[in-house]
Design a protein around this motif. Sequence first.
Motif, short mmCIF file in Angstrom:
data_model
loop_
_atom_site.label_atom_id
_atom_site.label_comp_id
_atom_site.label_asym_id
_atom_site.label_seq_id
_atom_site.Cartn_x
_atom_site.Cartn_y
_atom_site.Cartn_z
N GLU A 24 0.80 -1.22 0.00
CA GLU A 24 0.00 0.00 0.00
C GLU A 24 0.83 1.27 0.00
OE1 GLU A 24 -3.44 0.43 -0.27
OE2 GLU A 24 -3.00 -1.60 -0.96
N ALA A 25 1.90 1.29 0.78
CA ALA A 25 2.68 2.52 0.89
C ALA A 25 4.10 2.20 1.35
CB ALA A 25 2.02 3.47 1.89
N VAL A 26 5.03 2.92 0.76
CA VAL A 26 6.44 2.80 1.14
C VAL A 26 6.94 4.22 1.39
CG1 VAL A 26 8.75 2.06 0.44
CG2 VAL A 26 6.74 0.77 -0.33
N THR A 27 7.56 4.44 2.53
CA THR A 27 8.16 5.74 2.84
C THR A 27 9.65 5.54 3.08
OG1 THR A 27 6.11 6.26 4.01
CG2 THR A 27 7.94 7.80 4.27
N VAL A 28 10.45 6.21 2.26
CA VAL A 28 11.91 6.08 2.37
C VAL A 28 12.49 7.44 2.66
CG1 VAL A 28 14.04 5.55 1.12
CG2 VAL A 28 12.01 4.14 0.76
N GLU A 29 13.27 7.51 3.71
CA GLU A 29 14.05 8.71 3.96
C GLU A 29 15.53 8.32 3.89
OE1 GLU A 29 14.78 12.17 7.34
OE2 GLU A 29 13.40 10.52 7.76
N ILE A 30 16.27 9.05 3.08
CA ILE A 30 17.72 8.84 3.08
C ILE A 30 18.31 9.91 3.98
CG2 ILE A 30 19.81 8.79 1.68
CD1 ILE A 30 18.16 7.59 -0.58
N LEU A 31 19.06 9.47 4.95
CA LEU A 31 19.52 10.34 6.03
C LEU A 31 20.71 11.16 5.55
CD1 LEU A 31 19.22 7.55 8.75
CD2 LEU A 31 17.52 9.30 8.15
N THR A 32 20.42 12.35 5.02
CA THR A 32 21.49 13.13 4.39
C THR A 32 22.51 13.62 5.42
OG1 THR A 32 19.98 15.01 4.37
CG2 THR A 32 20.23 13.80 2.32
N GLU A 33 22.08 13.85 6.65
CA GLU A 33 23.09 14.27 7.65
C GLU A 33 24.08 13.15 7.93
OE1 GLU A 33 21.62 16.11 11.21
OE2 GLU A 33 20.18 17.33 10.09
N GLU A 34 23.55 11.93 7.99
CA GLU A 34 24.44 10.77 8.19
C GLU A 34 25.35 10.58 6.97
OE1 GLU A 34 24.61 9.12 10.98
OE2 GLU A 34 25.93 7.47 10.34
N LEU A 35 24.79 10.81 5.77
CA LEU A 35 25.61 10.77 4.54
C LEU A 35 26.74 11.79 4.61
CD1 LEU A 35 23.32 10.75 1.34
CD2 LEU A 35 25.06 9.05 1.96
N GLU A 36 26.38 13.00 5.00
CA GLU A 36 27.40 14.06 5.05
C GLU A 36 28.49 13.71 6.07
OE1 GLU A 36 24.81 17.38 5.62
OE2 GLU A 36 24.36 17.49 3.47
N ARG A 37 28.07 13.11 7.18
CA ARG A 37 29.06 12.70 8.19
C ARG A 37 30.01 11.65 7.59
NH1 ARG A 37 25.70 13.48 12.56
NH2 ARG A 37 24.58 11.61 11.94
N ALA A 38 29.44 10.69 6.88
CA ALA A 38 30.28 9.64 6.30
C ALA A 38 31.24 10.21 5.26
CB ALA A 38 29.39 8.56 5.66
N LEU A 39 30.75 11.16 4.46
CA LEU A 39 31.59 11.71 3.39
C LEU A 39 32.67 12.64 3.94
CD1 LEU A 39 28.79 12.32 0.77
CD2 LEU A 39 30.53 10.51 0.76
N ALA A 40 32.41 13.25 5.07
CA ALA A 40 33.40 14.15 5.67
C ALA A 40 34.69 13.40 6.02
CB ALA A 40 32.82 14.82 6.92
#
Lengths: 115, 115, 115, 115
Positions: free
Chosen positions: C52-68
Amino acid sequence: MDPSDAQTACFEAGIKFGSLYHQFAGTPVSPDSADSLARAIEEAIENQPHCEAVTVEILTEELERALADGPADYTELTGRFLDVEILVEYEGHTVRTRMEMEDGYPLMRLVDVDG
Amino acid sequence: MDPSDAQTACFEAGIKFGSLYHQFAGTPVSPDSADSLARAIEEAIENQPHCEAVTVEILTEELERALADGPADYTELTGRFLDVEILVEYEGHTVRTRMEMEDGYPLMRLVDVDG
Amino acid sequence: MDPSDAQTACFEAGIKFGSLYHQFAGTPVSPDSADSLARAIEEAIENQPHCEAVTVEILTEELERALADGPADYTELTGRFLDVEILVEYEGHTVRTRMEMEDGYPLMRLVDVDG
Amino acid sequence: MDPSDAQTACFEAGIKFGSLYHQFAGTPVSPDSADSLARAIEEAIENQPHCEAVTVEILTEELERALADGPADYTELTGRFLDVEILVEYEGHTVRTRMEMEDGYPLMRLVDVDG
């Protein structure tokens, strides 16, 4: 022999194609979801090094034809439904590549290499 | 400019690398299952056109180190655990490629291009 | 024993989670491309039966932390960067599921089963 | 309502099926490489929590039939070529599941739930 920069540009272009295809083949896709998937594929692969531009068209007419034969309203993404162009630039060399169907197989090919 | 055969050989080698990585990254893997996965990856990618040989080593010591830090006895396959060599031949040109870690990223590179 | 409809609803919910994770883990992702990927994942998995429904959030703050921490401006999608909810309905039974990190592992769990 | 242990067992079984299918669909496969791939899939998915046994048969006769129609000697793994059984145990509940083709689609289904 050490690879030339133009050869490395071609190698990089191949990586993008193999990545694109094997990351996303198998994704559930319907005419309604084709557009969001095409945009996501473009932006995902453009993240890769030396990748200037990715253009993905999901062939919704071909999708509709495939779905008309069966009971489901979605199918799995495969080469039959994809038209892809990738532009790679590496150390001044520009490589243009394309995926086309040939004899029922998705054929990835180098279109031209400049610079 | 039309691509040369040597450039096409490099493009083909790139396709194999991208395919290998994006098909199998994410596979659940443990020290016990590493060997069957490595063999399957080799044989799968060797099916692709112009692919003469694929050698995959899954770094079980690195796997064990990663697992020692957490509660699970398996993890997801990623570049950190892989050592890969691929040999492509196309119209008399032989391309040797390798995946190595560099600064924590899996770097795919052309080693040499002959013929 | 034959499965009940509520059990089948739970099985279907599990299929969606496993599909979502293993189709999209490994996708190149950056803070800029996170949104198009999240939308595509939602629409792709919603194609599957009883979803019926899928909600996806990609955690951009966590991404930025990893890329830093590294030299690259993108990384591979993995559970660490994902917050997912899936709602499945099957024969009057509604199943709500969620993916959360626990001890550094993406844990998929049933939240509740109704009807 | 909080899920029962039997419902959680069914959810876990679904995760294994979705994982298996979306991790390995798209893998280049030929009659010669089918066996190593089937073993690797079994061992990879058996790593997942609560997964007691996975049995994968790649249908080489169906593969040969598909290849007889085209110019290539390999194709992409898809549900048409797979026969899969998965046994999950969770808190004393045993769930048996199976993938079968129905109307040309790979249908994953719960066979029985015990305990």
